[in-house]
Enzyme design. Structure first.
Site, short mmCIF file in Angstrom:
data_model
loop_
_atom_site.label_atom_id
_atom_site.label_comp_id
_atom_site.label_asym_id
_atom_site.label_seq_id
_atom_site.Cartn_x
_atom_site.Cartn_y
_atom_site.Cartn_z
N LYS A 229 -7.64 -6.88 5.63
CA LYS A 229 -7.14 -7.50 6.75
C LYS A 229 -8.48 -7.93 7.68
O LYS A 229 -9.37 -7.61 7.48
CB LYS A 229 -6.40 -6.32 7.57
CG LYS A 229 -5.20 -5.77 7.00
CD LYS A 229 -4.74 -4.84 7.90
CE LYS A 229 -3.38 -4.23 7.24
NZ LYS A 229 -2.36 -5.11 7.38
N ARG A 307 5.57 -1.10 0.65
CA ARG A 307 6.84 -1.09 -0.26
C ARG A 307 6.75 -0.50 -1.34
O ARG A 307 7.31 0.13 -2.06
CB ARG A 307 7.02 -2.78 -0.48
CG ARG A 307 6.09 -3.54 -1.15
CD ARG A 307 6.28 -4.90 -1.13
NE ARG A 307 6.03 -5.26 0.27
CZ ARG A 307 6.06 -6.65 0.85
NH1 ARG A 307 6.52 -7.58 -0.11
NH2 ARG A 307 5.98 -7.01 2.01
#
Length: 445
Positions: A229, A307
């Protein structure tokens, strides 16, 4: 702030205006709107504020929050509220607003210490106390910085539920790998702490006829892995375990309200916990791993890690006999683009489950909006891969829907998914979002 049964004297008393009340100056009541609180008088025996009687729970929540703001400004330590409708909603909002996490400050923040709400029945007071404690627990978990809260210490915090009557089991990396949870192990591979699977159980009263599984994403810090990020996107990533906090906070509240659980309902929380870090053993784009249900996943984007750990936990929850499953996760930036920070996205495979979650969210003042599980979008995760699925397609459009469809591949029971990206933190502080919705859903089952 503590909810008390009553107090003879209060630093601030809130009164509700009767229609056309003549003893209140016009300058106080002029343009007074529902949910607002105004100071009426100050005196040696205590200050007095006024508000319009709340017509519904939403207005009561606004009054509760505004009252604590005024009390803080006045330096009031004790607050009393006259009897009114929707007193439980008012009390809970006041407690939530007055809950100030001072663990990391040299001095505690100012704010009222005691709240008394007249006419609040004992059963309602106990329920509000339990729910407030659960929200507080969730907030403290999210607020904790990542140098203090990692998968191991999160598991230790979960064990604090044992004195409340919950059974807590914690699997370490060895047990996780033995159970075939290759996705959870992969996400945690770059971290020195390793993964944990936290399972908290509230046994049913009598024989268990239904098993509700609550699954919460527990990424205690998310660098993005090798799909790293930018700095600005990493600063709030201690909050990427907001789903885990909501689930554990709900279990805290439910444990304190065990006598109100529907007979025959067992509640289980599953928290897959990991840090998504870089390092010599961290997963790389292109790596393929096998999930607990046997499906293989190619990791296209290491920053789509939530996920992955949820997939393993969902598969285990179903395998262990859950009759219905709800997962909560700060999952996708696409959800924030679609619905902002106040509204959570709801996906579900079961209409009855959807109805109950929507009703609970509305009752609690936590807003959800159902989005479609548009099956054709899953094809984007099935193309151009040697595995059964890719974990991303690098296309932002429809990202929240595609993530939900990915999770659906790992459930075999009625299931709902709450994407709470953006909901778990507000202005740098944890919100405890989801605790109320989950508790109301379970108690109403």
């Amino acid at each position: 702030m503590q909810l008390v049964n009553g107090q003879e004297r209060a630093d601030l008393t809130l009164k509700f205006l009767a229609p056309e009340q003549a003893d209140v100056p016009a300058q106080v009541t002029r343009n007074l709107r529902p949910g607002q609180v105004r100071l009426l008088s100050r005196g040696a025996e205590g200050d007095v504020a006024v508000a319009l009687p709340p017509a519904d729970a939403a207005q009561a929540r606004d009054v509760g929050a505004a009252l604590v703001g005024l009390a803080t400004d006045l330096g009031a330590q004790s607050v009393r509220v006259e009897e009114t409708a929707h007193a439980d909603a008012l009390a809970l909002a006041a407690l939530a607003t007055g809950d100030r996490d001072a663990r990391y400050r040299a001095e505690a923040r100012p704010g009222p210490a005691h709240l008394a709400v007249e006419g609040l029945p004992e059963a309602d007071r106990a329920r509000v106390d339990a729910l407030a404690a659960g929200v507080r627990f969730a907030r403290e978990l999210v607020n904790a910085p990542a140098n203090l809260l990692n998968p191991a210490t999160l598991a230790r915090e979960a064990r604090s539920l044992e004195p409340l009557g919950a059974d807590v089991d914690v699997w370490d990396g060895t047990e996780i790998e033995a159970r075939g949870m290759g996705l959870l192990a992969a996400v945690a591979a770059g971290s020195a702490t390793g993964p944990r699977l936290i399972r908290v159980t509230l046994p049913a009263r009598g024989e268990a006829t239904r098993i509700i599984a609550l699954v919460g994403k527990g990424v205690t810090f998310d660098t993005g892995g090798y799909s790293i990020k930018p700095a600005a996107g990493m600063t709030t990533m201690k909050g990427d375990m907001g789903g885990a906090a909501a689930v554990l906070g709900a279990m805290h509240a439910l444990a304190a309200a065990r006598d109100r659980l529907p007979e025959g309902v067992e509640v289980r929380a599953y928290v897959p916990a990991a840090e998504n870090m870089v390092g010599p053993h961290a997963m790389r784009p292109g790596d393929i791993y096998r999930a607990a249900n046997g499906k293989t996943v190619e990791v296209v984007n290491t920053d789509a890690e939530g996920r992955l750990i949820l997939a393993d936990a969902l598969a285990v929850a179903c395998d262990e006999g859950a009759t219905e499953v709800v997962d909560v996760a700060t999952l996708t930036g696409a959800k924030v683009v679609a619905l902002g920070n106040d509204v959570a996205a709801l996906y579900s495979t079961d209409a009855d489950l959807t109805t109950r979650l929507k009703a609970s969210a509305e009752d609690t003042g936590e807003f959800v909006w159902e989005l479609p599980l548009h099956a054709p979008y899953l094809k984007a995760f099935q193309r151009e891969t040697l595995a059964d699925l890719r974990n991303a397609d690098m296309v932002p459009a429809g990202g929240s829907i595609k993530a939900a469809l990915f999770l659906r591949e790992f459930v075999t029971r009625p299931w709902a998914h709450l994407d709470i990206a953006g909901n778990a933190m507000k202005e740098g502080q944890a919100t405890g979002w989801g605790v109320g919705t989950l508790v109301g859903y379970v108690l109403g089952s």
